[in-house]
Design a protein around this motif. Structure first.
Motif, PDB file in Angstrom:
ATOM      1  N   ASN A 424       0.757  -1.184  -0.130  1.00 21.53           N
ATOM      2  CA  ASN A 424       0.059  -0.180  -0.047  1.00 21.53           C
ATOM      3  C   ASN A 424       0.794   1.082   0.047  1.00 21.53           C
ATOM      4  O   ASN A 424       0.608   2.203  -0.819  1.00 21.53           O
ATOM      5  CB  ASN A 424      -0.923  -0.023   1.288  1.00 21.53           C
ATOM      6  N   GLN A 425       1.965   1.064   0.782  1.00 22.95           N
ATOM      7  CA  GLN A 425       2.908   2.436   0.855  1.00 22.95           C
ATOM      8  C   GLN A 425       3.659   2.588  -0.349  1.00 22.95           C
ATOM      9  O   GLN A 425       3.629   3.685  -1.019  1.00 22.95           O
ATOM     10  CB  GLN A 425       3.848   2.332   1.936  1.00 22.95           C
ATOM     11  N   LEU A 448      -5.330   7.372  -1.907  1.00 26.24           N
ATOM     12  CA  LEU A 448      -5.152   6.776  -0.630  1.00 26.24           C
ATOM     13  C   LEU A 448      -5.106   5.189  -0.783  1.00 26.24           C
ATOM     14  O   LEU A 448      -5.926   4.796  -1.526  1.00 26.24           O
ATOM     15  CB  LEU A 448      -6.229   7.221   0.471  1.00 26.24           C
ATOM     16  N   SER A 449      -4.280   4.362  -0.337  1.00 23.55           N
ATOM     17  CA  SER A 449      -4.246   3.108  -0.249  1.00 23.55           C
ATOM     18  C   SER A 449      -3.900   2.440   0.829  1.00 23.55           C
ATOM     19  O   SER A 449      -2.991   2.881   1.607  1.00 23.55           O
ATOM     20  CB  SER A 449      -3.176   2.724  -1.339  1.00 23.55           C
ATOM     21  N   GLY A 450      -4.600   1.584   1.557  1.00 24.13           N
ATOM     22  CA  GLY A 450      -4.676   1.158   2.659  1.00 24.13           C
ATOM     23  C   GLY A 450      -5.157  -0.287   2.856  1.00 24.13           C
ATOM     24  O   GLY A 450      -5.962  -0.654   2.216  1.00 24.13           O
ATOM     25  N   GLY A 451      -4.515  -1.041   4.022  1.00 27.08           N
ATOM     26  CA  GLY A 451      -4.731  -2.587   3.897  1.00 27.08           C
ATOM     27  C   GLY A 451      -5.756  -2.438   5.220  1.00 27.08           C
ATOM     28  O   GLY A 451      -5.648  -1.843   6.229  1.00 27.08           O
ATOM     29  N   GLY A 463      -0.906   2.099   5.488  1.00 26.16           N
ATOM     30  CA  GLY A 463      -0.932   2.531   4.207  1.00 26.16           C
ATOM     31  C   GLY A 463      -0.630   4.016   4.148  1.00 26.16           C
ATOM     32  O   GLY A 463       0.171   4.583   5.004  1.00 26.16           O
ATOM     33  N   ALA A 464      -0.895   4.618   2.959  1.00 25.45           N
ATOM     34  CA  ALA A 464      -0.320   6.023   3.027  1.00 25.45           C
ATOM     35  C   ALA A 464      -1.303   6.773   1.943  1.00 25.45           C
ATOM     36  O   ALA A 464      -2.056   6.143   1.320  1.00 25.45           O
ATOM     37  CB  ALA A 464       1.096   6.085   2.436  1.00 25.45           C
ATOM     38  N   TRP A 465      -1.052   8.315   1.974  1.00 30.19           N
ATOM     39  CA  TRP A 465      -2.381   8.964   1.199  1.00 30.19           C
ATOM     40  C   TRP A 465      -1.195  10.155   0.359  1.00 30.19           C
ATOM     41  O   TRP A 465      -0.146  10.369   1.222  1.00 30.19           O
ATOM     42  CB  TRP A 465      -3.423   9.776   1.549  1.00 30.19           C
ATOM     43  N   VAL A 466      -1.390  10.275  -0.779  1.00 34.07           N
ATOM     44  CA  VAL A 466      -0.670  11.206  -1.576  1.00 34.07           C
ATOM     45  C   VAL A 466      -1.341  12.550  -2.414  1.00 34.07           C
ATOM     46  O   VAL A 466      -2.481  12.150  -2.449  1.00 34.07           O
ATOM     47  CB  VAL A 466       0.442  10.609  -2.509  1.00 34.07           C
ATOM     48  N   MET A 467      -0.582  13.499  -2.603  1.00 31.04           N
ATOM     49  CA  MET A 467      -1.452  14.456  -3.565  1.00 31.04           C
ATOM     50  C   MET A 467      -0.404  14.761  -4.864  1.00 31.04           C
ATOM     51  O   MET A 467       0.683  13.971  -4.612  1.00 31.04           O
ATOM     52  CB  MET A 467      -1.867  15.797  -2.664  1.00 31.04           C
ATOM     53  N   LEU A 503       1.328   9.096   6.659  1.00 32.45           N
ATOM     54  CA  LEU A 503       1.340   7.684   6.716  1.00 32.45           C
ATOM     55  C   LEU A 503      -0.273   7.666   7.489  1.00 32.45           C
ATOM     56  O   LEU A 503      -0.910   8.444   8.075  1.00 32.45           O
ATOM     57  CB  LEU A 503       2.077   7.319   7.836  1.00 32.45           C
ATOM     58  N   LEU A 504      -0.960   6.220   6.988  1.00 28.76           N
ATOM     59  CA  LEU A 504      -2.132   6.046   7.694  1.00 28.76           C
ATOM     60  C   LEU A 504      -1.976   4.590   8.491  1.00 28.76           C
ATOM     61  O   LEU A 504      -1.522   3.839   8.347  1.00 28.76           O
ATOM     62  CB  LEU A 504      -3.112   5.490   6.347  1.00 28.76           C
ATOM     63  N   CYS A 505      -2.319   5.211   9.990  1.00 29.87           N
ATOM     64  CA  CYS A 505      -2.052   4.309  10.771  1.00 29.87           C
ATOM     65  C   CYS A 505      -3.428   4.042  11.695  1.00 29.87           C
ATOM     66  O   CYS A 505      -4.074   4.820  12.187  1.00 29.87           O
ATOM     67  CB  CYS A 505      -1.174   4.651  11.898  1.00 29.87           C
TER      68      CYS A 505
END
Length: 524
Positions: A424-425, A448-451, A463-467, A503-505
């Motif tokens: 995901n990251q 955004l991509s997350g497990g 996972g994580a998110w970006v722009m 980071l998506l935690c």
């Protein structure tokens, strides 16, 4: 928020910085608002597939407590109900089953990830925990989703329980993602270490989950219908939380209650494809040489009822509803996003580019048919059976407001470096790089991509998110995106970038239905 999940950015004390180079505060506020909405949608998707609600939708007792109803089937209860389970979501599934079945449950054994009981207790998720004097024995193992000696002990305890059952008994099997690593029982003379090494080599070379499970089944006592065979002649009911594209019950956790349909030739073909056949240990060659193409026979699982109770599609449907409630035109692209992570990133980048052109200048650009042609090469490579590309493009063409494209699945990463990360990251970082290379018009784009299990690879992040400004912002901080990607070091990148704010935690969520991808497109 749904299920009380606290989806927060890691290292939240880091100072906030502009998300778009040279942008005013309004653009910063817009980007942070998008990020918060993305977290909310991810949270709602996970909340829709938590174990308790799904189990209660599937199981019920008749008023007299003499029958267990599993959807449209009924089973007699007379102190004959046993339970086994394995997977990342199984602790919560077992807790829900225990609450529902009460004294009808005679005995149980489950294999769950190391540390999950403490994590659920620390998070205050009592509904995910068994009662203090439970009849269900809990084994924890498979740290970082790798089979180990503790998981092996759990598998042997599960096999022992199953082999002791009679024709009067009913075995309830709880299965979720991560079940393969938590149910290792290699066929002698293959050792756990040999099987684990082979699996690692295949995964590192980009083998799909289907290919990995084909090899696992051929070398396992319990996978590929082995557990069902061990429990015969007892009746078996398997409740399955799917973490595999398409929800094939023979693939999820390597199909312990589904007879294998693969032959030795299938295994050899996979090993040849990844250049591993010549390097096989003698023990693996011995097991494959003596294996029959269908070792358990087609009759072996006739005493089994397999029921898929939750899936990625269910999670995406809830996220889509939430996106629509927030005012987005929301389209589910696919529940089968798979293939090389680099190609998947290109697909999302191209989608953002085409959508950006339409949202910036409605009616401009190529026709939908011409746009379909641009995607043809990527679609052929990724082989996405349910890709709703036309619907997504038509949604973009037909609206002037914000759009949210949703997808789920499990892309693969071919390891080339020794960095720290997860798919995901890695995908988020690659999408960020793609967005920076493409003309997007006057559109804010967030990906955004997350497990859904809350753990992306051997990291603490989901996972994580970006722009779209990721590359420029990273360069300003002295971070070279290409270098981190070359070393498969996405987690280190995101820990450094903006102090970890991308980071998506979630912590371990107690469920697992693959990954959720969200692509937001909002005209400025």
């Amino acid at each position: 928020m749904a299920a009380g999940l606290q989806v927060l950015a890691c290292l939240a004390r880091a100072p906030l910085r502009p998300l778009l180079l040279g942008s005013p505060m309004a653009r910063l506020a817009s980007g942070m608002a998008l990020a918060e909405q993305a977290r909310q949608l991810f949270e709602s998707a996970v909340g829709a597939v938590l174990p308790g609600p799904m189990l209660h939708r599937t199981l019920s007792l008749d008023p007299g407590g003499r029958q267990l109803k599993v959807r449209d089937r009924s089973f007699q209860l007379r102190q004959n109900l046993y339970l086994v389970g394995f997977g990342k979501a199984v602790l919560g599934m077992a807790a829900a089953a225990e609450e529902l079945l009460g004294q009808h449950l005679v005995q149980g054994v489950i294999s769950v990830p190391r540390g999950i009981s403490a994590a659920m207790e620390h998070a205050g998720k009592q509904e995910m925990l068994l009662k203090p004097h439970s009849r269900v024995q809990v084994f924890e193992g498979a740290e970082d989703n790798l089979p180990d000696r503790d998981a092996l002990r759990a598998a042997l305890a599960i096999r022992q329980l199953a082999e002791g059952l009679t024709a009067d008994d009913l075995l309830l099997v709880l299965i979720s993602g991560g079940g393969s690593a938590l149910l290792p029982a290699p066929i002698p003379p293959v050792t756990l270490e040999e099987k684990q090494t082979l699996t690692k080599l295949l995964a590192a070379r980009g083998a799909t989950i289907q290919e990995l499970n084909t090899i696992r089944k051929a070398l396992s006592q319990l996978k590929g219908g082995g557990l069902a065979q061990a429990a015969y002649p007892a009746q078996v009911v398997s409740l399955i939380l799917s973490d595999v594209v398409g929800d094939p019950v023979e693939v999820i956790a390597s199909g312990p209650t589904v007879a294998s349909i693969h032959s030795v030739q299938d295994c050899l073909h996979i090993l040849n494809r990844y250049g591993l056949r010549a390097a096989l240990p003698r023990s693996v060659k011995t097991v494959l040489a003596r294996a029959d193409s269908d070792p358990h026979g087609p009759h072996a699982c006739g005493h089994v009822l397999n029921v898929v109770i939750g899936s990625n599609a269910l999670a995406l449907a809830e996220a889509q509803r939430q996106a629509e409630a927030l005012g987005y035109r929301a389209v589910v692209l696919s529940t089968a996003m798979q293939g090389d992570v680099g190609s998947v990133a290109q697909l999302y980048g191209l989608l953002a580019q085409v959508a950006g052109a339409h949202l910036t200048l409605p009616g401009a650009g190529a026709s939908v048919e011409e746009e379909d042609e641009q995607f043809h090469e990527l679609m052929s490579e990724l082989r996405l059976p349910d890709l709703q590309l036309r619907e997504a493009l038509e949604a973009v063409v037909g609206t002037e407001g914000p759009v949210c494209l949703l997808a789920g699945g499990e892309p693969t990463v071919q390891l080339q470096g020794s960095g720290m990360g997860g798919r995901n990251q890695e995908l988020a970082l690659r999408v960020g790089a793609e967005l920076g290379r493409r003309p997007l018009g006057s559109v804010d784009v967030l990906f955004l991509s997350g497990g859904t299990d809350g753990q992306d690879g051997p990291t603490e992040a989901a996972g994580a998110w970006v722009m779209s400004d990721l590359t420029g912002q990273a360069t300003a901080e002295g971070l070279d995106v290409a270098t981190f990607l070359a070393h498969n070091d996405s987690h280190t990148f995101f820990r450094c970038f903006h102090g970890g704010a991308h980071l998506l935690c979630t912590g371990l969520t107690g469920t697992n239905v693959m990954d959720i991808h969200l692509l937001f497109l909002r005209p400025r």
